[in-house]
Design an enzyme around this catalytic site. Sequence first.
Site, mmCIF file in Angstrom:
data_model
loop_
_atom_site.group_PDB
_atom_site.id
_atom_site.type_symbol
_atom_site.label_atom_id
_atom_site.label_comp_id
_atom_site.label_asym_id
_atom_site.label_seq_id
_atom_site.Cartn_x
_atom_site.Cartn_y
_atom_site.Cartn_z
ATOM 1 N N TYR A 116 0.708 -1.086 0.105
ATOM 2 C CA TYR A 116 -0.121 0.028 -0.015
ATOM 3 C C TYR A 116 0.837 1.269 0.174
ATOM 4 C CZ TYR A 116 0.983 0.052 5.070
ATOM 5 O OH TYR A 116 1.407 0.168 6.177
ATOM 6 N N SER A 130 6.559 6.858 -5.996
ATOM 7 C CA SER A 130 5.177 7.146 -5.651
ATOM 8 C C SER A 130 4.436 8.259 -6.722
ATOM 9 C CB SER A 130 5.121 8.022 -4.360
ATOM 10 O OG SER A 130 3.641 8.598 -3.852
ATOM 11 N N HIS A 176 2.061 10.287 -6.013
ATOM 12 C CA HIS A 176 2.045 11.524 -5.545
ATOM 13 C C HIS A 176 2.937 12.683 -5.843
ATOM 14 C CE1 HIS A 176 -1.682 10.814 -2.959
ATOM 15 N NE2 HIS A 176 -1.222 9.566 -2.778
ATOM 16 N N ASP A 227 -5.582 11.436 -2.775
ATOM 17 C CA ASP A 227 -6.231 10.715 -1.948
ATOM 18 C C ASP A 227 -7.295 11.427 -1.519
ATOM 19 O OD1 ASP A 227 -4.515 8.555 -2.017
ATOM 20 O OD2 ASP A 227 -3.379 9.122 -0.141
ATOM 21 N N GLU A 247 -7.470 0.562 -3.820
ATOM 22 C CA GLU A 247 -7.728 1.659 -2.924
ATOM 23 C C GLU A 247 -8.611 2.627 -3.673
ATOM 24 O OE1 GLU A 247 -3.820 3.642 -2.629
ATOM 25 O OE2 GLU A 247 -3.315 2.077 -1.485
ATOM 26 N N HIS A 277 -8.203 6.370 -3.844
ATOM 27 C CA HIS A 277 -6.779 7.297 -4.765
ATOM 28 C C HIS A 277 -7.341 7.150 -6.212
ATOM 29 C CE1 HIS A 277 -2.281 7.033 -5.285
ATOM 30 N NE2 HIS A 277 -2.827 7.203 -6.595
#
Length: 264
Positions: free
Chosen positions: A170, A177, A179, A186, A235, A238
């Site tokens: 996760y 990443s 992100h 998220d 997820e 996400h």
Amino acid sequence: MNRKEESPALKALVGVLIFLVFAGFYFYLAPYVSDGVGDGSGQTKGQTDSAGGMNTAGPEVSPAAPEGQTQPPATDKSSEYLILVNKTHGLRKTYEPKDLRKVRSAAKDRDAEYQKLRKAAAKAFNDLAAGAKAAGYTIKLTTGYRPYSYQKTLYKQYIDMDGKDKAEQYSAKPGYSEHQTGLSADVSSPSVGYRLVRKYGRTKAGKWLAENGHYYGFIIRYPKGKEEITGYEYEPWHIRYVGKEAAAEIYERQLTLEEYLGES
């Protein structure tokens, strides 16, 4: 010459005269009185009949396309918004987007420093949040862009808490990443206390997000049943901005970003 001998000749003459009269009518008058008269259909050339077939009395002419209308171009898979970052595709340690923007709908109890997205993604998310609100739901961003240094801290915390194998289901290694691209977010809603939990996908807000995110250019990045391809657990919170055209195709075909880009 007596009357009986003259009768055949007269009859022949009368017959010739009658023929000439009718012939003249046909060749000179008929074209002006027969066109469109007598069939009762009211159809014109190329018009469909009552059974839906085409009247073949004349050529069918296709209507002209609206001025300026063109065929939509294929999605450019080299687009900067389709950058692939996963367990095998990383970013430089120093990578940071130059066009990060704050979003309007963000959870208040999170660090505002990490609640930014790239300009196009931020605008799209603002539109998505507004669309959700119009539908009766609240969707807020909890975390957006994360720099390498912050991801490094998180990754270490998760390993210390759950062990490396479980944590990597996760959490991404620093530099790997999504992100860090500024294109991922998220998100969550009040129904789950703005937590990032799997049951979010079963909430009304989570279902709305999954079914409507592509209209705004977002996909559920780690969908259920695709764990072997993405490398991460399901997820539902996400989301990833890829642009409307790519998002629509990914949604309709139920793909992951890896499959869409041919990297699975």
